[in-house]
Design an enzyme around this catalytic site. Structure first.
Site, PDB file in Angstrom:
ATOM      1  N   HIS A 215      88.378  73.935  28.416  1.00  0.00           N
ATOM      2  CA  HIS A 215      88.347  75.138  29.249  1.00  0.00           C
ATOM      3  C   HIS A 215      88.933  74.871  30.626  1.00  0.00           C
ATOM      4  CE1 HIS A 215      85.169  74.265  32.226  1.00  0.00           C
ATOM      5  NE2 HIS A 215      84.710  73.444  31.294  1.00  0.00           N
ATOM      6  N   CYS A 216      89.250  75.971  31.279  1.00  0.00           N
ATOM      7  CA  CYS A 216      89.600  75.967  32.688  1.00  0.00           C
ATOM      8  C   CYS A 216      88.879  77.169  33.289  1.00  0.00           C
ATOM      9  CB  CYS A 216      91.116  75.962  32.902  1.00  0.00           C
ATOM     10  SG  CYS A 216      92.051  77.184  31.972  1.00  0.00           S
TER      11      CYS A 216
ATOM     12  N   SER B 137      95.823  78.660  30.950  1.00  0.00           N
ATOM     13  CA  SER B 137      96.917  77.832  31.440  1.00  0.00           C
ATOM     14  C   SER B 137      96.627  76.335  31.323  1.00  0.00           C
ATOM     15  CB  SER B 137      97.258  78.211  32.886  1.00  0.00           C
ATOM     16  OG  SER B 137      98.379  77.501  33.356  1.00  0.00           O
ATOM     17  N   ARG B 138      95.728  75.814  32.158  1.00  0.00           N
ATOM     18  CA  ARG B 138      95.441  74.374  32.134  1.00  0.00           C
ATOM     19  C   ARG B 138      94.883  73.935  30.783  1.00  0.00           C
ATOM     20  NH1 ARG B 138      92.298  74.857  37.836  1.00  0.00           N
ATOM     21  NH2 ARG B 138      92.053  76.937  36.964  1.00  0.00           N
TER      22      ARG B 138
ATOM     23  N   MET C 152      90.067  80.499  33.499  1.00  0.00           N
ATOM     24  CA  MET C 152      90.272  81.661  32.636  1.00  0.00           C
ATOM     25  C   MET C 152      90.593  81.302  31.189  1.00  0.00           C
ATOM     26  SD  MET C 152      92.312  84.208  35.226  1.00  0.00           S
ATOM     27  CE  MET C 152      92.468  85.474  33.987  1.00  0.00           C
ATOM     28  N   GLY C 153      90.917  80.042  30.939  1.00  0.00           N
ATOM     29  CA  GLY C 153      91.212  79.632  29.570  1.00  0.00           C
ATOM     30  C   GLY C 153      92.588  80.052  29.085  1.00  0.00           C
TER      31      GLY C 153
END
Length: 194
Positions: free
Chosen positions: A133-134, A139-140, A136-137
């Site tokens: 996860h990041c 990009s990273r 918002m889920g």
């Protein structure tokens, strides 16, 4: 003269993203409902879930779904970061790996490809389920998950992006797409494909 293979570009990856419309599915563990906001995570590859801050912070939900490992690609206290760590998950007996990484095109996400891919592979190889996860889920977490698929499942960058995009509306920033393209070319050279 035969056509020689061409290098992967960030434009190729952007095109791959745009060609697939993700399927909106019920939230795992709530198959009778479709949530359009709140806790958000999707199984993008068997045992590999990508999600947002709300999913990462809901330990009871993660345990109910069977998550055994959490990879936070946005660890920290800055804007658009997620302030969890190994201690946060200790009582749930969830293994944790954190990466301090901002979602900006200039960030060097490549430095985390090896450790991220190994963590995900270890989780899946042991029969576990991993949430990457990041904030918002999109990009990273998606970029690290693509690197895993490329390194440990021998997918091309296009195949990795499309595999994840079929199951989640991801959109790595332009800098991350460029780094995935460069990494794809490096792996293809190592495999003798270029």
């Amino acid at each position: 003269m035969a056509n020689s293979p061409r290098l992967t570009s960030a434009r190729d990856l952007l095109t791959a993203l745009q060609q697939i419309e993700p399927v909106i599915k019920p939230l795992p563990g709530h198959e009778d409902k479709v949530f359009r906001c709140g806790v958000c995570m999707d199984e993008c590859y068997p045992g590999l879930f990508i999600g947002d801050i709300a999913a990462a912070k809901k330990k009871d939900y993660l345990l109910r779904v069977g998550i055994t490992h959490v990879l936070n690609t946005a660890q920290g206290n800055k804007f658009a970061s997620v302030d969890t760590d190994a201690e946060f998950y200790k009582d749930a007996n969830i293994k944790y790996l954190g990466m301090k990484l901002l979602d900006v095109p200039s960030a060097n996400i490549t430095q985390f490809f090896d450790s991220g891919a190994q963590f995900i592979d270890d989780a899946l190889s042991s029969g576990g389920k991993v949430l990457v996860h990041c904030f918002m889920g999109i990009s990273r977490s998606a970029t690290i998950s693509c690197a895993f698929l490329m390194m440990k499942r021998n997918m091309s960058a296009v195949e990795a992006i499309q595999t994840i995009r079929k199951n989640r509306a991801i959109y790595p920033n332009d800098g991350f797409l460029s780094q995935l393209a460069e990494f794809d070319n490096k792996l293809r050279k190592e495999r003798g494909e270029l």
